[in-house]
Every structure is written in C-alpha cells, then in structure tokens.
Write an enzyme that holds these catalytic residues in place. Structure first.
Site, mmCIF file in Angstrom:
data_model
loop_
_atom_site.group_PDB
_atom_site.id
_atom_site.type_symbol
_atom_site.label_atom_id
_atom_site.label_comp_id
_atom_site.label_asym_id
_atom_site.label_seq_id
_atom_site.Cartn_x
_atom_site.Cartn_y
_atom_site.Cartn_z
ATOM 1 N N PHE A 33 -2.735 5.266 4.515
ATOM 2 C CA PHE A 33 -3.678 4.899 5.570
ATOM 3 C C PHE A 33 -3.013 4.956 6.940
ATOM 4 O O PHE A 33 -3.569 5.494 7.892
ATOM 5 C CB PHE A 33 -4.257 3.497 5.316
ATOM 6 C CG PHE A 33 -5.299 3.109 6.326
ATOM 7 C CD1 PHE A 33 -6.605 3.556 6.209
ATOM 8 C CD2 PHE A 33 -4.975 2.319 7.421
ATOM 9 C CE1 PHE A 33 -7.572 3.227 7.152
ATOM 10 C CE2 PHE A 33 -5.928 1.978 8.370
ATOM 11 C CZ PHE A 33 -7.231 2.433 8.224
ATOM 12 N N HIS A 56 -6.078 -21.594 9.766
ATOM 13 C CA HIS A 56 -7.491 -21.937 9.540
ATOM 14 C C HIS A 56 -8.281 -20.752 8.981
ATOM 15 O O HIS A 56 -8.995 -20.875 7.981
ATOM 16 C CB HIS A 56 -8.141 -22.433 10.833
ATOM 17 C CG HIS A 56 -9.619 -22.592 10.678
ATOM 18 N ND1 HIS A 56 -10.174 -23.666 10.022
ATOM 19 C CD2 HIS A 56 -10.654 -21.781 11.016
ATOM 20 C CE1 HIS A 56 -11.488 -23.518 9.985
ATOM 21 N NE2 HIS A 56 -11.803 -22.380 10.573
ATOM 22 N N CYS A 100 -7.416 -28.138 10.494
ATOM 23 C CA CYS A 100 -8.593 -29.018 10.610
ATOM 24 C C CYS A 100 -8.269 -30.462 10.234
ATOM 25 O O CYS A 100 -8.936 -31.382 10.695
ATOM 26 C CB CYS A 100 -9.743 -28.473 9.769
ATOM 27 S SG CYS A 100 -10.458 -26.981 10.524
ATOM 28 N N CYS A 141 -8.218 -27.278 5.699
ATOM 29 C CA CYS A 141 -6.934 -26.648 6.058
ATOM 30 C C CYS A 141 -6.075 -27.607 6.872
ATOM 31 O O CYS A 141 -6.550 -28.598 7.423
ATOM 32 C CB CYS A 141 -7.150 -25.348 6.830
ATOM 33 S SG CYS A 141 -7.458 -25.549 8.592
ATOM 34 N N GLY A 169 1.179 3.701 2.187
ATOM 35 C CA GLY A 169 1.574 4.290 3.456
ATOM 36 C C GLY A 169 0.566 5.309 3.950
ATOM 37 O O GLY A 169 0.570 5.679 5.124
ATOM 38 N N CYS A 220 -13.780 -28.163 6.631
ATOM 39 C CA CYS A 220 -12.581 -27.411 6.245
ATOM 40 C C CYS A 220 -11.435 -28.343 5.853
ATOM 41 O O CYS A 220 -11.205 -29.370 6.488
ATOM 42 C CB CYS A 220 -12.149 -26.499 7.386
ATOM 43 S SG CYS A 220 -10.723 -25.479 6.974
ATOM 44 N N ASP A 244 0.863 -1.179 0.000
ATOM 45 C CA ASP A 244 0.000 0.000 0.000
ATOM 46 C C ASP A 244 0.901 1.232 0.000
ATOM 47 O O ASP A 244 2.122 1.125 0.014
ATOM 48 C CB ASP A 244 -0.977 -0.042 1.168
ATOM 49 C CG ASP A 244 -0.276 0.081 2.503
ATOM 50 O OD1 ASP A 244 0.954 0.282 2.527
ATOM 51 O OD2 ASP A 244 -0.953 -0.021 3.533
ATOM 52 N N ASP A 293 -7.741 -7.312 0.344
ATOM 53 C CA ASP A 293 -6.757 -7.639 1.373
ATOM 54 C C ASP A 293 -7.324 -7.230 2.709
ATOM 55 O O ASP A 293 -8.100 -6.282 2.793
ATOM 56 C CB ASP A 293 -5.425 -6.909 1.141
ATOM 57 C CG ASP A 293 -5.491 -5.454 1.577
ATOM 58 O OD1 ASP A 293 -5.128 -5.159 2.729
ATOM 59 O OD2 ASP A 293 -5.942 -4.596 0.775
#
Lengths: 414, 414
Positions: free
Chosen positions: B99, B371, B345, B342, B97, B340, B95, B302
């Site tokens: 924000f 997860h 899991c 992942c 900077g 899930c 980004d 994001d």
C-alpha cells in the site's frame, strides 16, 4: 491541616547549610531536598501524572502567567484547582508570574534572551522605552500577552488573587526581575520594589487565606522571593528584610550561573531564618546546580530543562549528556543509561529511542522526558540520602567527576 | 506453538457471515472480532504499550514500508523483532509494504490523494508515465522512498524477507494496489499479478519458516490479500484463487467506502474458506465500518484514523464526533464521553483536554488517542459480545442510530 505548611528538618550536614527534611502540605509531604517537577501550563510536557509518580516526582510547579492567559485562572479553579484540574493529587506550587511578565512580555517581540543576556544593564527598561512592552511602576507591571499582545497589568495583589484562584499549595510573592548585568542602582531599586510588593503580597495573601478558612478550604502557603542579583550586600539585605516577615518559606530569584550558587545562594541562605524551607527558582537541572544548591542551603528546586532537553533528544547519563538522535545510537541496544531505573531504561533501547526521534514520533518525547526527569529526581533523592548518611561530599565528588570528567562548569570545584 | 496460527470459531450469528472466535499466535491470543491497533513505525503514536493494554488493545499492526526505510528491518530484528523492539509483548501484524509503495511513492511528489481519488482510471500508471515514481513489472514494484527519493525495488520475495526480518506474528502477502476508479482491465491485470505474487510469497514464506524451525524460532503466519476493487466477479475470483492456497488467513485490500462493505466484503467472505481468519486492511475507525464489517465476515480490523483524528482533536463519543478544541468545551467539566471507561474519561475533563489542545501540549495527543482507541476497541469488543449473546442487530441499530442520528453514511441502513 490548620496551617498552610510545616517544615521539619530531620538532619543537618555539619559545616554546610545542607539539610534533609519534610515539607508537609495539605496535599501530602515533600521529602527534601527535592526536585519539583515543572508543570508550566498545568501539564508536565508529554507525561501523565501516573508517570510522574512512577519516576518519583513528589510535587509539581505551574506558571501563573501561562495559566492566567490560558485557560484562565477561573477555569483552573472551576476544574477543582490546579491539582484536580490536571489530575495530580500531590503537592503543588505556582510561581508569581513575575518572571514571565518580564521575560515573555519582551519575548513577544524580542525573544527571551533579550532579558537574560544583554550586556547593557537593564534590558527590560531599555525595551520599555522603545516598545512599551513592559512598564513597571510601584503599582505593578504593565505588560503585553506573548500570545496576542493584549495589554495587561499584574500587581502584587492580582498575583496573589490569581494564585489563590489557581489554588496551589505553595505560592510565590510577586517580584521584579532585573537583567543579570543591570547596574547596581537598577538592581537596588528593583529589590526595594520587590520588598514593598512582598509586604502587599503578604497582606492580600493573609486576607485570601482568611476567606479560605471561612469557606472551610485548605490554607495556602506563601514564599517571599529574595532578589539582589549577584550583589552580596543586596542579597543579604533582601534575605534579612524578607526573613523578618511571616512568610512560610523563601524563593531565591534572579538569573545566575551554577558557579555562582556557592556565593549567591550561600549569602541568602546564611541570612534567612534557618527553620523555613528555601526554593531555588527555575534552576536545577544540572548535577552541579543540585549538589551546590543543597550544600548552600536549598531544600527544593524546579526547572523545565530536563523535559525541554529531553524533547530535543539531549539525555542525561551518569557519564554526561548524550544526544540520542546521533547516528552512533542507531544500532545500540543498551539502555540510555545502564545504571538507570526509569521506565524508559527498563523497557527500551537507545536504538529504539533513536528511531523514535529520527522518525519524529511523539513517544520519543515521552520516553526521553521520563528518563531525564527520573535522572534529576533520583540524583536529588540520593543527595538527600547522602546527607542522612553523612556521605554527601564523597557522593558529590564521585558523581560530578564522573558526570563532567575534566569539564567542570566554571566556578565549580570538587 | 508448532503452527504459526490457529483460529477457533466459537460462535456464528445465524443469517450473517459474522462470527466470534479466538486467533492463537505465538505471542498470545486475539479474541475476535478485534480492532488491531495501528503501530505504523513500531510505535502507536503518542501511546505507551502499557496504555494500549489499559484500553484493551490486543494486537499491534506495523508497516513494513516505513520500518524498511527507518530504522531498517535489520535494526528491528537486532532489537529482538517488532514486539520486543517496541516493548509490546502481545501479538503483532505487519502489512506487506504494498500500500505504501504505491501511495507514498507517489506522495513523495504528488500527495496520497492522487491515488485514492483520481477520476482518471489508474493514477499509479498515470504518474509512472510522467515521473517514473512507481514502475510495476511482473518482477515487483520499483519506487522511490518518500523520505529521500532513493530508488528501491520491492518484490514478493523481498516483502517476505523484510517481514520475516521484522518478525511479526502475522504477515500479509505483497499485492498490487489499483486506484478505486481504475478501468476493469487495469483492475483485472493487477489482480492477476497479485495472484502470481501471492504464490511467490507463499513459496518464499514457507522457506523462511523452515529456517525459523531449524533455528528453533517461532513460525510466522501469512495472509493472502484479496484484490478486485469493486468488481463482484473479480473479487470472487480473487477470493477463490487465494482461498484455495495454503494461507493462514486473508486480508481484504483495496479502497472503498463504508457503504460498499456490504457488497465488497460480503462477496469476498462468502467465497473464502470459512475456517480461516479475515482481516480488513486499513479500514475500521467508524462505527458503520465495524458493524458492517463484522456482519459481512470480518474478524480483525486495523486503522490509524482513531489516533490521527485524536491528534487533530476529533474525538469519538456515543453521540457522534466532537472537536475538543472548540471554544464551547473551554468550561465543560464533564468527561469527553460520560459513558466511556477509558483512562482519559476517568481522570480528565473536556475543559482540561480543550486547554491542552489550545496550548498545543503533547499530553493532549496522548489523552485524546487513548480515548479514541478505547472507543473503537470497546465497540468491537461489544460487537463480539452481541454475537455471543445473539443481540447483534439490536445493538447495531441502537448504536448507529445514536452515533449518526439522521446522517447515516451512504449505503448504510439500520
């Protein structure tokens, strides 16, 4: 397997107590000498089991005291036992809980150093008389949880029951810890109580193994724990007493310095039956510990210092320890240790790990822990090779000279 | 690649602004819609790059403000640029900077909520008048480091220089942030300044890319950032202004609620050139954000909420969010989410993760983060499939009904 544990010694190093071998457990083998990875609360701090495998960890040791308090031994059992609960399919150890009962019970109000470093004989008894935090009788140890102060009793029988519930492959007998500088009388009394407890442990353990057999479950192994502090006669007496009992192996308990390994560990290992495996409890992060331990008869080590120091940014290199948070590493784009084959050194620079530590990022703890663990695991694996190749002493001299330079720990010589 | 970025749209969903496509960068492709993983300080908190790959993460977004302060953009560059420095070989974003300049500069004394939630118009200007923490002029923003309070200046040019030094594939133009409830006049003024800054960004960016070409380095892409808060006319004006400039894609900035996506994002995406990729900045952890964002034209999201919430034990399941520290999970040996796929899991139970959180173990943060990240990445990947299959609306209705039950976020309907 219809036995809990077998141990094959494949090579001995002439003129020493060192040997290379293989411990067979129901969850696989451990090639010894070996560093057993510290998994205190059923997790190796900041590391996944796949990462343990990646750095060559062969087995994990968890703490009965911690697991008893949280999440509780029954939860671990309901989760399939220690290995299954934490997603580790290799061999596992538990300690007896004794060390934490005596140290953390006091730590709840006093801090663990009260046990390890007091100059006044038996810190435990001193604290008992003031705060009633740990009360030892022949029955067992009454203590307070370091988490909530709840009063609890641990006996040889309850330690066995907890360990069988947690379900590691290798258990330790419940022993009484004394302060390093306790009086001879106190040490002797604690040793004798440890021996009486050891026999009760064996009895309860044997009954529990019978129950496992009836249920078609794996047998579990029990190590007797040798005490006797720094006293030669007591250490030999303890090793002889326990060595004559049907333990699957032996732990060496008590607190001492690296320089004392060549006396304390030697007295014990000369006396113990040669065919049984020997574990040095809670010691073995420093190269001097590892080389001397093996030389004087140790087959397995466990220690949480590599991960604890890693989380503080203290990283091991062949040239000694460095503090990775130090400003001098901010723009150092070499690996932590150029000779290291760990995941961290293969993929990251000192500058990056320095950044993670200065920014207080969790990944720093993970990368640092993998590195330190790999360093210790690899060192012990190389010691094993040097026994097999007959190059142990050359390797020891070269390694320790490079690591310590002219600052060898007291009592250690090359 | 001799262009910084190309974008192929492979499928559009009739009657909506949604599309599926592929962004090509010098470090590989991003199949869109895609969730871009938040790597604030050049690390995805508690996660290794291999773990990002394992849960399907395609690209990482880091924060210029944070990296500028620590370790410094020059260190990142000396480490081979963002991806190489952090051991991530896929596409990267930074980004601008902006924000953080506006939010953390204030946070140094006031806390970030002062910007996001004040009812008094422009919190930034209010704070400026009191504390001189952020001072905006046409030149740029003068602000104080949230780490040490040092006074710093960020301009469109310096943001570009920092981003080119950090070396991500995709950069964001430096924009001015306004509080969500600022006056129309303040929002319009900030938008106009953002536009003037955007042109200066383009100019400096183009010069810096020329230097890359001369050095035989990869080109870097620049997204313009659309502002205008919740004002339809301003959002359309901003999208039209920036859409007419030679940006490689567009970011949508500003703070708004999920229920406002169907207005704010729609106004912008209807106006922007259709062939350019569109990124929703800092938003997209909640399923409603993801479905509505895609429906109204977003290609990439994001958000650091999935990992931040994970570290607090707030875990996503198809049936809504759970707090894994809750006592009711102590003996729950099912996975976090039975559906899930992942790593967490597949290998661990709720009881184990509950134990890790209650024992304050670092591995808990890692497992929970993997997860939550997988949940969001997979959801966006499934949204992509549903666009290609033409099942988007059925999938959206089924997913949101199951996740939210009768508690749909305000402004969201099925």
């Amino acid at each position: 397997m219809d036995t809990a544990l077998t141990f094959d010694i494949t090579r001995r190093l002439p003129g020493t107590l060192a040997r290379a071998g293989v411990i067979h457990t129901p969850h696989g083998e451990i090639r010894t000498p070996a560093f057993i990875v510290g998994g205190t609360k059923a997790t190796v701090k900041a590391i996944t089991p796949e990462q343990i495998r990646s750095y060559g960890g062969q087995a994990v040791l968890a703490n009965t005291y911690h697991l008893m308090l949280r999440p509780g031994a029954d939860i671990v059992r309901a989760g399939g036992g220690l290995g299954s609960f934490m997603n580790w399919d290799g061999p596992t150890f538990t300690d007896s809980g004794g060390f934490q009962v005596f140290s953390l019970g006091i730590a709840y109000k006093k801090g663990i150093d009260a046990v390890a470093h007091t100059q006044k004989g038996n810190a435990k008894l001193a604290v008992v008389s003031r705060n009633q935090l740990v009360r030892v009788t022949d029955e067992g140890a009454e203590f307070r949880s370091h988490i909530d102060g709840a009063k609890l009793l641990m006996t040889p029988e309850s330690s066995m029951e907890l360990q069988h519930t947690i379900g590691a492959d290798i258990h330790m007998a419940f022993d009484e810890l004394t302060a390093p500088l306790a009086s001879h009388e106190t040490i002797a009394a604690a040793m004798n109580r440890t021996h009486a407890w050891a026999e009760r442990c064996l009895k309860r353990h044997s009954d529990l193994n019978m129950e496992h057999t009836e249920r078609g479950e794996n047998l579990q192994a029990l190590y007797g724990v040798v005490q006797g502090a720094r006293d030669k006669a007591l250490r030999r007496e303890s090793a002889a007493f326990l060595g004559a009992r049907k333990f699957d192996g032996y732990g060496i308990g008590g607190v001492f310095e690296p320089g004392e390994i060549s006396s304390v560990v030697r007295w014990v290992c000369e006396t113990l039956p040669a065919e049984k495996p020997r574990h040095l409890l809670g010691m073995g992060s420093q190269p001097a510990d590892l080389f001397l331990g093996v030389e004087y008869g140790i087959d397995t080590f466990d220690c949480v210092a590599p991960t604890r120091q890693a989380r503080n940014g203290a990283l091991y290199t062949l040239n000694g320890r460095i503090n990775i948070s130090n400003t001098r590493f901010k723009a150092d784009f070499s690996p932590i240790d150029a000779a290291c084959d760990c995941y961290t050194c293969q993929h990251y620079t000192r500058a990056y790990v320095n950044h993670l530590f200065r920014a207080d990022e969790i990944l720093g703890a993970t990368l640092a822990s993998i590195h330190n663990e790999r360093f210790v695991v690899r060192t012990v694996d190389q010691i094993r090779e040097s026994i097999i190749n007959g190059t142990f002493f050359a390797f020891k001299q070269q390694f320790l000279a490079r690591y310590y330079g002219d600052k060898l720990p007291a009592g250690v010589s090359l």
